[in-house]
Design a protein around this motif. Sequence first.
Motif, mmCIF file in Angstrom:
data_model
loop_
_atom_site.group_PDB
_atom_site.id
_atom_site.type_symbol
_atom_site.label_atom_id
_atom_site.label_comp_id
_atom_site.label_asym_id
_atom_site.label_seq_id
_atom_site.Cartn_x
_atom_site.Cartn_y
_atom_site.Cartn_z
ATOM 1 N N TRP A 43 0.841 -1.188 0.000
ATOM 2 C CA TRP A 43 0.000 0.000 0.000
ATOM 3 C C TRP A 43 0.883 1.247 0.000
ATOM 4 O O TRP A 43 1.985 1.233 0.522
ATOM 5 C CB TRP A 43 -0.877 0.023 1.240
ATOM 6 N N ASP A 44 0.377 2.337 -0.571
ATOM 7 C CA ASP A 44 1.066 3.622 -0.590
ATOM 8 C C ASP A 44 0.283 4.634 0.234
ATOM 9 O O ASP A 44 -0.948 4.570 0.293
ATOM 10 C CB ASP A 44 1.167 4.172 -2.022
ATOM 11 N N THR A 45 0.998 5.577 0.823
ATOM 12 C CA THR A 45 0.298 6.662 1.506
ATOM 13 C C THR A 45 -0.290 7.603 0.454
ATOM 14 O O THR A 45 0.292 7.806 -0.613
ATOM 15 C CB THR A 45 1.236 7.452 2.442
ATOM 16 N N ALA A 46 -1.454 8.127 0.747
ATOM 17 C CA ALA A 46 -2.111 9.048 -0.180
ATOM 18 C C ALA A 46 -1.417 10.408 -0.128
ATOM 19 O O ALA A 46 -0.959 10.843 0.921
ATOM 20 C CB ALA A 46 -3.580 9.206 0.205
ATOM 21 N N ASP A 47 -1.341 11.053 -1.277
ATOM 22 C CA ASP A 47 -0.774 12.397 -1.347
ATOM 23 C C ASP A 47 -1.678 13.385 -0.612
ATOM 24 O O ASP A 47 -2.886 13.177 -0.496
ATOM 25 C CB ASP A 47 -0.628 12.859 -2.798
ATOM 26 N N ALA A 48 -1.088 14.473 -0.155
ATOM 27 C CA ALA A 48 -1.854 15.555 0.461
ATOM 28 C C ALA A 48 -2.617 16.316 -0.624
ATOM 29 O O ALA A 48 -2.228 16.308 -1.797
ATOM 30 C CB ALA A 48 -0.910 16.505 1.192
ATOM 31 N N VAL A 49 -3.686 16.976 -0.237
ATOM 32 C CA VAL A 49 -4.449 17.808 -1.177
ATOM 33 C C VAL A 49 -3.710 19.133 -1.345
ATOM 34 O O VAL A 49 -3.523 19.880 -0.393
ATOM 35 C CB VAL A 49 -5.880 18.056 -0.669
ATOM 36 N N THR A 50 -3.272 19.370 -2.568
ATOM 37 C CA THR A 50 -2.597 20.621 -2.922
ATOM 38 C C THR A 50 -3.084 21.039 -4.301
ATOM 39 O O THR A 50 -3.778 20.269 -4.980
ATOM 40 C CB THR A 50 -1.059 20.445 -2.976
ATOM 41 N N LEU A 51 -2.691 22.208 -4.752
ATOM 42 C CA LEU A 51 -3.042 22.622 -6.104
ATOM 43 C C LEU A 51 -2.461 21.637 -7.118
ATOM 44 O O LEU A 51 -3.127 21.234 -8.067
ATOM 45 C CB LEU A 51 -2.535 24.044 -6.381
ATOM 46 N N ARG A 52 -1.228 21.211 -6.899
ATOM 47 C CA ARG A 52 -0.572 20.280 -7.821
ATOM 48 C C ARG A 52 -1.316 18.947 -7.883
ATOM 49 O O ARG A 52 -1.548 18.394 -8.956
ATOM 50 C CB ARG A 52 0.875 20.049 -7.373
ATOM 51 N N THR A 53 -1.693 18.409 -6.712
ATOM 52 C CA THR A 53 -2.379 17.117 -6.726
ATOM 53 C C THR A 53 -3.790 17.246 -7.300
ATOM 54 O O THR A 53 -4.283 16.318 -7.935
ATOM 55 C CB THR A 53 -2.412 16.458 -5.329
ATOM 56 N N ALA A 54 -4.422 18.402 -7.121
ATOM 57 C CA ALA A 54 -5.732 18.625 -7.735
ATOM 58 C C ALA A 54 -5.609 18.615 -9.260
ATOM 59 O O ALA A 54 -6.440 18.024 -9.962
ATOM 60 C CB ALA A 54 -6.330 19.941 -7.254
ATOM 61 N N ILE A 55 -4.566 19.236 -9.778
ATOM 62 C CA ILE A 55 -4.308 19.218 -11.227
ATOM 63 C C ILE A 55 -4.019 17.790 -11.680
ATOM 64 O O ILE A 55 -4.525 17.342 -12.715
ATOM 65 C CB ILE A 55 -3.156 20.180 -11.587
ATOM 66 N N ASP A 56 -3.221 17.068 -10.902
ATOM 67 C CA ASP A 56 -2.900 15.675 -11.245
ATOM 68 C C ASP A 56 -4.152 14.806 -11.295
ATOM 69 O O ASP A 56 -4.280 13.941 -12.165
ATOM 70 C CB ASP A 56 -1.902 15.090 -10.242
ATOM 71 N N ILE A 57 -5.093 15.037 -10.371
ATOM 72 C CA ILE A 57 -6.354 14.283 -10.382
ATOM 73 C C ILE A 57 -7.120 14.586 -11.679
ATOM 74 O O ILE A 57 -7.604 13.682 -12.351
ATOM 75 C CB ILE A 57 -7.219 14.626 -9.161
ATOM 76 N N GLY A 58 -7.233 15.865 -12.007
ATOM 77 C CA GLY A 58 -7.921 16.245 -13.245
ATOM 78 C C GLY A 58 -7.295 15.619 -14.470
ATOM 79 O O GLY A 58 -7.991 15.097 -15.350
ATOM 80 N N GLU A 59 -5.963 15.645 -14.537
ATOM 81 C CA GLU A 59 -5.266 15.040 -15.677
ATOM 82 C C GLU A 59 -5.482 13.529 -15.725
ATOM 83 O O GLU A 59 -5.640 12.960 -16.805
ATOM 84 C CB GLU A 59 -3.775 15.360 -15.612
ATOM 85 N N SER A 60 -5.517 12.889 -14.557
ATOM 86 C CA SER A 60 -5.718 11.437 -14.562
ATOM 87 C C SER A 60 -7.102 11.078 -15.096
ATOM 88 O O SER A 60 -7.258 10.080 -15.793
ATOM 89 C CB SER A 60 -5.511 10.849 -13.161
ATOM 90 N N VAL A 61 -8.089 11.915 -14.801
ATOM 91 C CA VAL A 61 -9.437 11.680 -15.310
ATOM 92 C C VAL A 61 -9.499 11.991 -16.804
ATOM 93 O O VAL A 61 -9.995 11.184 -17.599
ATOM 94 C CB VAL A 61 -10.465 12.527 -14.533
ATOM 95 N N LEU A 62 -8.972 13.146 -17.207
ATOM 96 C CA LEU A 62 -9.028 13.544 -18.620
ATOM 97 C C LEU A 62 -8.293 12.579 -19.538
ATOM 98 O O LEU A 62 -8.740 12.295 -20.649
ATOM 99 C CB LEU A 62 -8.438 14.948 -18.797
ATOM 100 N N PHE A 63 -7.150 12.085 -19.066
ATOM 101 C CA PHE A 63 -6.315 11.242 -19.920
ATOM 102 C C PHE A 63 -6.419 9.758 -19.576
ATOM 103 O O PHE A 63 -5.639 8.941 -20.067
ATOM 104 C CB PHE A 63 -4.864 11.713 -19.857
ATOM 105 N N SER A 64 -7.396 9.402 -18.746
ATOM 106 C CA SER A 64 -7.653 8.002 -18.362
ATOM 107 C C SER A 64 -6.382 7.280 -17.929
ATOM 108 O O SER A 64 -6.074 6.199 -18.412
ATOM 109 C CB SER A 64 -8.309 7.239 -19.518
#
Length: 78
Positions: free
Chosen positions: A34-55
Amino acid sequence: MVTHTPQGIPGDPINVGLVGTEKEVVHAFAVAGWDTADAVTLRTAIDIGESVLFSRPYPDAPVSRLLFEGRAQDLAFE
């Protein structure tokens, strides 16, 4: 026992309790893969969006902030 969002909306049920130091718990989860979850930051919010957009996966994505008895979780794993 159920967690709640900061707005008081019911969240996830609590179905596991762990006993140990933070170091012991983190080590046990790491050994189990298991991995620890990243903290919520502007960067991780962008990363979440990119992961959804680019599957594409984001294995360490932040988790929702849920509270139990007014207190947020100490650790989050994925």
